[in-house]
Design an enzyme around this catalytic site. Structure first.
Site, PDB file in Angstrom:
ATOM      1  N   ASP A  89       0.865  -1.309   0.159  1.00  0.00           N
ATOM      2  CA  ASP A  89      -0.043  -0.015  -0.025  1.00  0.00           C
ATOM      3  C   ASP A  89       0.841   1.354   0.026  1.00  0.00           C
ATOM      4  OD1 ASP A  89       0.989  -0.687   2.742  1.00  0.00           O
ATOM      5  OD2 ASP A  89      -0.741   0.948   3.502  1.00  0.00           O
ATOM      6  N   GLU A 154      -0.018  -0.931   5.854  1.00  0.00           N
ATOM      7  CA  GLU A 154       0.951  -0.412   6.717  1.00  0.00           C
ATOM      8  C   GLU A 154       1.027   1.054   6.778  1.00  0.00           C
ATOM      9  OE1 GLU A 154       5.028   0.983   8.172  1.00  0.00           O
ATOM     10  OE2 GLU A 154       3.912   1.625   6.143  1.00  0.00           O
TER      11      GLU A 154
HETATM   12  N1  BES Z   1       8.720   3.012   5.627  1.00  0.00           N
HETATM   13  C1  BES Z   1       8.142   3.873   6.537  1.00  0.00           C
HETATM   14  C2  BES Z   1       8.776   3.736   7.972  1.00  0.00           C
HETATM   15  C3  BES Z   1       9.858   4.600   8.019  1.00  0.00           C
HETATM   16  C4  BES Z   1       9.773   6.027   7.935  1.00  0.00           C
HETATM   17  C5  BES Z   1      11.130   3.886   7.937  1.00  0.00           C
HETATM   18  C6  BES Z   1      10.809   6.771   7.988  1.00  0.00           C
HETATM   19  C7  BES Z   1      12.292   4.818   8.499  1.00  0.00           C
HETATM   20  C8  BES Z   1      12.249   6.221   8.166  1.00  0.00           C
HETATM   21  C9  BES Z   1       6.537   3.461   6.683  1.00  0.00           C
HETATM   22  O1  BES Z   1       5.981   3.005   5.484  1.00  0.00           O
HETATM   23  C10 BES Z   1       5.791   4.332   7.404  1.00  0.00           C
HETATM   24  O2  BES Z   1       5.491   5.572   6.799  1.00  0.00           O
HETATM   25  N2  BES Z   1       5.203   4.094   8.687  1.00  0.00           N
HETATM   26  C11 BES Z   1       4.444   4.907   9.333  1.00  0.00           C
HETATM   27  C12 BES Z   1       3.712   4.194  10.290  1.00  0.00           C
HETATM   28  C13 BES Z   1       2.572   4.452  10.782  1.00  0.00           C
HETATM   29  C14 BES Z   1       1.264   4.573   9.884  1.00  0.00           C
HETATM   30  C15 BES Z   1       2.089   3.244  11.771  1.00  0.00           C
HETATM   31  C16 BES Z   1       5.002   6.151   9.944  1.00  0.00           C
HETATM   32  O3  BES Z   1       6.252   5.888  10.280  1.00  0.00           O
HETATM   33  O4  BES Z   1       4.490   7.212  10.102  1.00  0.00           O
HETATM   34 MN    MN Z   2       7.063   1.999   4.296  1.00  0.00          MN
HETATM   35 MN    MN Z   3       5.355   4.942   4.409  1.00  0.00          MN
END
Ligand code: BES
Ligand code: MN
Ligand code: MN
Length: 465
Positions: A89, A154
């Site tokens: 997604d 996610e």
């Molecule tokens: N890939 C990201 C996580 C991430 C962000 C890792 C920045 C390292 C650095 C993931 O897709 C994401 O955006 N996660 C959300 C999670 C939330 C919706 C629970 C986030 O971090 O805001």
């Molecule tokens: Mn991600």
């Molecule tokens: Mn993300």
């Protein structure tokens, strides 16, 4: 490995065009109008993985968007198993006017692929798919048993992850986990992420009068909900940048002098980082460096605020209500439920007379710290370095991936965060891009990772007689 690596080199362009086809599907999980596209994205991936020699491929339904599961179990039963995780997604695309080329018409410019989801996270899922393909198509047996789970929720906080894991606990057994959904510390610098923050997200609604009132007839005689909310939000930090919610820091594991020294040693160019943000100066909790603040300290932020008259010109009212979206990033050993409870209680207490505050809980996710003394981290460093020709560094990240802690707790196995993004990749923003050299070297890194894990197992079998 030579034929596998040669195949990756030969297939460089095709691997990009195949990724582009998947990126065309607008699998925006937060927007119910795109539910069909998220499903199409899962089916597209399942078909693709099925053609890469998987012994099993399934689309797993959830109460929300589907996940894709595949496995390659051709290696001998005593080979180690690696579970690879990613998500299919993507984030919404607004503001659409800010995109140079349309988000779902992936385009190559400057040796980059531009489009929504190219790096977060479709490109990183394809890095593994293409590594697996390169073993399959060259007739090279995979040195380990591989499983892949690609989630479809996610970006909205994985609301159905627990039930998905519960329904499929039997299929998710593994020795190691690898998540490719983070960024490298800098260009060409292989980086293993060993810590992620958690998340606690809530929305606060502040209600005052039953309807918008004439501010001439009523102003000054009733509490204004927008002013009340502003006052509440302003009270959430003290002048030293610390969060004032009672008990907020109770369970925070402090950084050790060793942790702090390791962070200080990384080649961080704070001036360049600041410039890339466009912000005039840094801000944060007193006593901590910028990287410490992002990686290892908890935060409370306001992600959005609304209330009152939003139209053109002036309209004289006392608004009936206001609201704000609040996100806390968490570090070990904070628990989302506990933090949500504390923030809720404090907001209710901060609401001044004349308004009622109500809190709605959105998503949560727990923080992760990797057990870096486990030998798998040296193995992964070796694989990363073989592909990039440069020593691998340990970093942390400030973002959150709920699956990581969930799978680590469920299996008790270490999770590798081997990410191939760039710090300035514009994920979640307009003009998201994937560095095509990194994509190519990422595919090699994944292939080397499988190879190195296979060798490690042989080594230990040999040693134990
Ligand atoms: N890939 C990201 C996580 C991430 C962000 C890792 C920045 C390292 C650095 C993931 O897709 C994401 O955006 N996660 C959300 C999670 C939330 C919706 C629970 C986030 O971090 O805001
Ligand atoms: Mn991600
Ligand atoms: Mn993300």
């Amino acid at each position: 490995m030579q034929p596998v690596i040669a195949f990756i080199d030969e297939s460089r362009e095709r691997f990009v065009s195949e990724l582009s086809r998947w990126v065309r599907l607008p699998s925006i999980s937060s927007d119910s109008r795109h539910a069909g596209d998220v499903r199409a994205s899962a089916e597209h991936l399942a078909l693709h993985l099925g053609a890469l020699g998987a012994s099993r491929v399934e689309v797993w339904r959830t109460a929300g968007h589907p996940a894709v599961f595949a496995e390659w179990l051709q290696a001998p039963a005593d080979s180690p198993t690696l579970l690879v995780y990613g998500h299919h997604d993507v984030q919404p695309v607004d503001p659409i006017e800010a995109w140079t080329s349309p988000p779902f018409e992936p385009t190559i410019r400057d040796n980059r692929l531009w489009g929504r989801g190219v790096v977060d996270d479709k490109g990183q899922v394809y890095i593994h798919a293409k590594a697996i393909e390169s073993f399959h198509r060259t007739g090279t047996p995979l040195p380990i048993r591989l499983k892949m789970i690609v989630e479809g929720e996610e970006e909205i906080g994985s609301p159905n992850l627990d039930s998905l894991m519960h329904d499929h606990a039997g299929e998710l057994g593994t020795d190691f986990v690898c998540v490719s959904d983070t960024a490298m510390f800098g260009r060409g610098l292989p980086s293993l992420c060993v810590g992620l923050r958690g998340l606690a997200y809530l929305e606060v609604f502040v209600d005052g009068p039953a309807l918008d009132l004439h501010s001439g007839s009523f102003g000054g005689a009733l509490m204004n909900p927008v002013l009340a909310l502003a006052r509440m939000l302003a009270a959430l930090h003290d002048p030293r940048g610390r969060v004032t919610v009672p008990g907020f820091y109770d369970d925070v594991v402090p950084l050790t002098p060793l942790d702090r020294a390791a962070i200080r040693e990384l080649p961080f160019d704070e001036a360049a980082w600041l410039k890339s943000t466009g912000s005039p100066c840094v801000w944060g909790e007193e006593g901590y460096s910028t990287l410490e603040r992002i990686w290892a300290r908890p935060t409370l932020d306001c992600c959005g605020i609304s209330g009152g008259f939003q139209g053109e010109g002036a309209k004289t009212i006392i608004p009936a209500r206001a609201s704000a979206k609040i996100a806390c990033r968490l570090v070990p050993n904070q628990e989302p439920e506990d933090v949500l409870r504390k923030v809720t209680a404090y907001l209710e207490q901060l609401a001044p007379p004349g308004v009622r505050a109500r809190v709605q809980i959105h998503s949560g996710g727990r923080p992760y710290l990797a057990p870096t003394d486990h030998p798998i981290y040296e193995v992964a460093k070796r694989a990363f370095t073989r592909a990039f020709g440069k020593a691998t560094v340990f970093i942390r990240e400030g973002g959150s991936i709920p699956f990581v802690r969930t799978i680590a707790d469920a299996t008790g196995k270490p999770c590798l965060l081997m990410g191939f993004g760039q710090p300035d990749e514009n994920s979640h923003a307009p003009n998201e891009w994937l560095d095509l050299d990194n994509y190519h070297l990422g595919i090699k890194s994944a292939a080397y990772l499988y190879d190195e894990i296979g060798r490690m197992a042989h080594g230990s079998r040999g040693n134990s007689g």
